[in-house]
Write an enzyme that holds these catalytic residues in place. Structure first.
Site, mmCIF file in Angstrom:
data_model
loop_
_atom_site.group_PDB
_atom_site.id
_atom_site.type_symbol
_atom_site.label_atom_id
_atom_site.label_comp_id
_atom_site.label_asym_id
_atom_site.label_seq_id
_atom_site.Cartn_x
_atom_site.Cartn_y
_atom_site.Cartn_z
ATOM 1 N N SER A 14 0.830 -1.206 0.000
ATOM 2 C CA SER A 14 0.000 0.000 0.000
ATOM 3 C C SER A 14 0.863 1.254 0.000
ATOM 4 C CB SER A 14 -0.928 -0.017 1.217
ATOM 5 O OG SER A 14 -0.193 -0.258 2.394
ATOM 6 N N GLU A 16 1.043 5.537 0.898
ATOM 7 C CA GLU A 16 0.453 6.647 1.662
ATOM 8 C C GLU A 16 0.835 7.991 1.036
ATOM 9 O OE1 GLU A 16 0.518 6.452 5.992
ATOM 10 O OE2 GLU A 16 1.241 8.514 6.014
ATOM 11 N N ASP A 108 -0.929 14.789 16.129
ATOM 12 C CA ASP A 108 0.155 15.384 16.922
ATOM 13 C C ASP A 108 -0.282 16.692 17.556
ATOM 14 O OD1 ASP A 108 2.297 13.587 16.811
ATOM 15 O OD2 ASP A 108 2.625 14.108 14.709
ATOM 16 N N PHE A 217 12.676 13.867 10.280
ATOM 17 C CA PHE A 217 11.577 12.928 10.582
ATOM 18 C C PHE A 217 11.917 12.027 11.766
ATOM 19 C CE2 PHE A 217 9.283 12.693 6.184
ATOM 20 C CZ PHE A 217 8.974 14.036 6.295
ATOM 21 N N HIS A 267 3.522 -1.059 3.943
ATOM 22 C CA HIS A 267 2.901 0.241 3.696
ATOM 23 C C HIS A 267 4.025 1.242 3.423
ATOM 24 C CE1 HIS A 267 -0.346 3.174 4.036
ATOM 25 N NE2 HIS A 267 0.360 3.896 4.892
HETATM 26 C C1 LIG Z 1 0.622 4.813 10.279
HETATM 27 C C2 LIG Z 1 0.522 6.227 10.836
HETATM 28 C C3 LIG Z 1 -0.298 7.155 10.199
HETATM 29 C C4 LIG Z 1 -0.403 8.458 10.693
HETATM 30 N N1 LIG Z 1 -1.227 9.353 10.047
HETATM 31 C C5 LIG Z 1 -1.377 10.609 10.536
HETATM 32 C C6 LIG Z 1 -2.264 11.553 9.912
HETATM 33 O O1 LIG Z 1 -2.888 11.258 8.895
HETATM 34 N N2 LIG Z 1 -2.370 12.787 10.461
HETATM 35 C C7 LIG Z 1 -1.694 13.150 11.596
HETATM 36 O O2 LIG Z 1 -1.840 14.284 12.061
HETATM 37 N N3 LIG Z 1 -0.859 12.285 12.228
HETATM 38 C C8 LIG Z 1 -0.692 11.024 11.721
HETATM 39 N N4 LIG Z 1 0.160 10.143 12.358
HETATM 40 C C9 LIG Z 1 0.897 10.575 13.538
HETATM 41 C C10 LIG Z 1 0.109 10.346 14.858
HETATM 42 O O3 LIG Z 1 -1.081 11.096 14.852
HETATM 43 C C11 LIG Z 1 1.013 10.750 16.002
HETATM 44 O O4 LIG Z 1 2.070 9.838 16.140
HETATM 45 C C12 LIG Z 1 0.342 11.003 17.350
HETATM 46 O O5 LIG Z 1 1.291 11.644 18.210
HETATM 47 C C13 LIG Z 1 -0.172 9.761 18.066
HETATM 48 O O6 LIG Z 1 -1.248 9.221 17.414
HETATM 49 P P1 LIG Z 1 -1.918 7.858 17.962
HETATM 50 O O7 LIG Z 1 -3.094 7.603 17.130
HETATM 51 O O8 LIG Z 1 -0.916 6.787 18.087
HETATM 52 O O9 LIG Z 1 -2.351 8.370 19.419
HETATM 53 P P2 LIG Z 1 -2.701 7.646 20.769
HETATM 54 O O10 LIG Z 1 -3.001 6.209 20.561
HETATM 55 O O11 LIG Z 1 -3.753 8.465 21.435
HETATM 56 O O12 LIG Z 1 -1.321 7.714 21.583
HETATM 57 C C14 LIG Z 1 -0.710 8.942 21.961
HETATM 58 C C15 LIG Z 1 0.048 8.747 23.280
HETATM 59 O O13 LIG Z 1 -0.881 8.500 24.349
HETATM 60 C C16 LIG Z 1 -0.703 7.188 24.905
HETATM 61 N N5 LIG Z 1 -2.069 6.619 24.977
HETATM 62 C C17 LIG Z 1 -2.761 6.014 23.985
HETATM 63 N N6 LIG Z 1 -4.010 5.687 24.409
HETATM 64 C C18 LIG Z 1 -4.098 6.114 25.689
HETATM 65 C C19 LIG Z 1 -5.154 6.089 26.656
HETATM 66 N N7 LIG Z 1 -6.318 5.534 26.361
HETATM 67 N N8 LIG Z 1 -4.897 6.656 27.858
HETATM 68 C C20 LIG Z 1 -3.707 7.225 28.150
HETATM 69 N N9 LIG Z 1 -2.664 7.270 27.274
HETATM 70 C C21 LIG Z 1 -2.865 6.725 26.059
HETATM 71 C C22 LIG Z 1 0.194 6.419 23.931
HETATM 72 O O14 LIG Z 1 1.036 5.486 24.585
HETATM 73 C C23 LIG Z 1 0.987 7.537 23.274
HETATM 74 O O15 LIG Z 1 2.119 7.881 24.050
HETATM 75 C C24 LIG Z 1 0.308 8.837 11.865
HETATM 76 C C25 LIG Z 1 1.150 7.905 12.495
HETATM 77 C C26 LIG Z 1 1.265 6.612 11.989
HETATM 78 C C27 LIG Z 1 2.193 5.632 12.655
#
Ligand SMILES: Cc1cc2nc3c(=O)[nH]c(=O)nc-3n(C[C@H](O)[C@H](O)[C@H](O)COP(=O)(O)OP(=O)(O)OC[C@H]3O[C@@H](n4cnc5c(N)ncnc54)[C@H](O)[C@@H]3O)c2cc1C
Length: 293
Positions: A14, A16, A108, A217, A267
């Protein structure tokens, strides 16, 4: 088609993309997608911007890819800067356009800030967004994971606990953050399996396009630059063409190793450039994903 069903039949390759800043950049993204279509991607995804008009471009490119290019799509969606109702509205639009897959992310913190603060009435974590999606929609859903740990996590153990929660809240599969040493991926998969996470974990691969960009990055993602790559980045610091060619060789070796070990798919972070991923797939000749003009 849901990607979880694709994963039952094949090991998806895939691509991105990210949305441009201005609407006049959309045709170039679609052109890159068209150039890469000859490699028969199983799906493509489009990232979700921090705010503003790029979010509409994410939707536009996602819809175009599905409608016109006829490629399966996965829309990225984050919790940044929107209330639950606004996010619900985005999900309804995606559903109305026939999008079947999303990747649910937190997003982020805004530039210059280290802490993510949800808007009033917004979601705090990807786990909350996943719960909402699964209770209200029928999308196939992915989530992100971090082989070297998320930059904000206290330790690898607590990070893994939340990855597990993402799966319990409905993630069908996981896509990793970039990494340049496959050992990090293998160790992560081992820890995930030991921790009871049994969904496919697709490695995300970012080919080096130039030295400065990879240093930027990896600084942001907290990913290690292995010593041999570090030396090559220094060597080609002032020569982007050579850095890019080195990146093709490096990623070819990286993906060949991953593929041979049996990863569930790959990916590619394409960064809207077709050159490197085309060369890598030419080198690899993965069945079903070599050039078909
Ligand atoms: C494949 C991929 C695609 C991405 N695409 C985008 C995009 O399109 N746009 C963009 O802006 N960013 C994107 N990102 C970046 C991502 O949004 C950031 O890395 C962000 O800081 C964390 O997102 P997350 O969904 O992992 O967050 P979360 O899962 O919420 O995690 C964030 C932090 O909180 C902790 N955590 C998680 N769940 C909980 C909980 N329930 N209670 C307490 N702590 C918790 C985790 O350990 C982590 O340290 C992408 C990253 C990846 C790997």
């Amino acid at each position: 088609m849901k990607i979880k069903d694709i994963l039952e039949k094949t090991r998806p390759v895939s691509f991105e993309f990210f949305p441009p800043r201005q609407a006049d950049g959309i045709p170039a993204v679609l052109e890159t997608l068209d150039e890469l279509k000859v490699y028969s991607p199983d799906f493509v995804s489009v990232t979700y911007g921090a705010g503003g008009s790029t979010r509409a471009f994410t939707e536009e490119i996602t819809f175009e890819a599905k409608r016109t290019a006829g490629v399966e799509v996965m829309a990225h969606l984050t919790c940044v800067g929107q209330t639950k109702e606004e996010i619900h509205g985005v999900l309804e639009r995606l559903e109305a356009e026939g999008v079947e897959n999303i990747i649910a992310l937190r997003g982020d913190p805004p530039r210059g800030s280290t802490e993510f603060v949800p808007v009033e009435g917004g979601f705090q974590h990807a786990t909350d967004l996943l719960e909402h999606v699964k209770s209200n929609f029928k999308f196939g859903v992915a989530a992100a994971c971090y082989p070297e740990g998320h930059t904000e996590s206290v330790d690898l153990g607590s990070d893994l606990k939340y990855v597990k929660m993402k799966v319990e809240n409905g993630a069908d599969f996981l896509v990793t953050q970039l990494f340049y040493d496959n050992r990090h991926y293998y160790d992560f998969v081992e820890r995930a399996r030991a921790g009871g996470i049994d969904v496919p974990i697709i490695p995300g691969v970012l080919p080096v396009l130039n030295s400065a960009q990879v240093r930027r990055f990896t600084a942001l993602s907290g990913s290690e630059i292995p010593p041999e790559l570090d030396k090559l980045l220094d060597k080609y610091a002032d020569n982007d063409d050579s850095a890019r060619d080195m990146g093709v060789e490096y990623a070819t070796a990286q993906v060949r190793d991953l593929w041979d070990v049996g990863v569930p798919g790959v990916h590619f972070y394409v960064l809207n450039r077709s050159y490197s991923v085309s060369r890598i797939l030419d080198n690899l000749t993965i069945p079903g994903h070599h050039r078909q003009d």
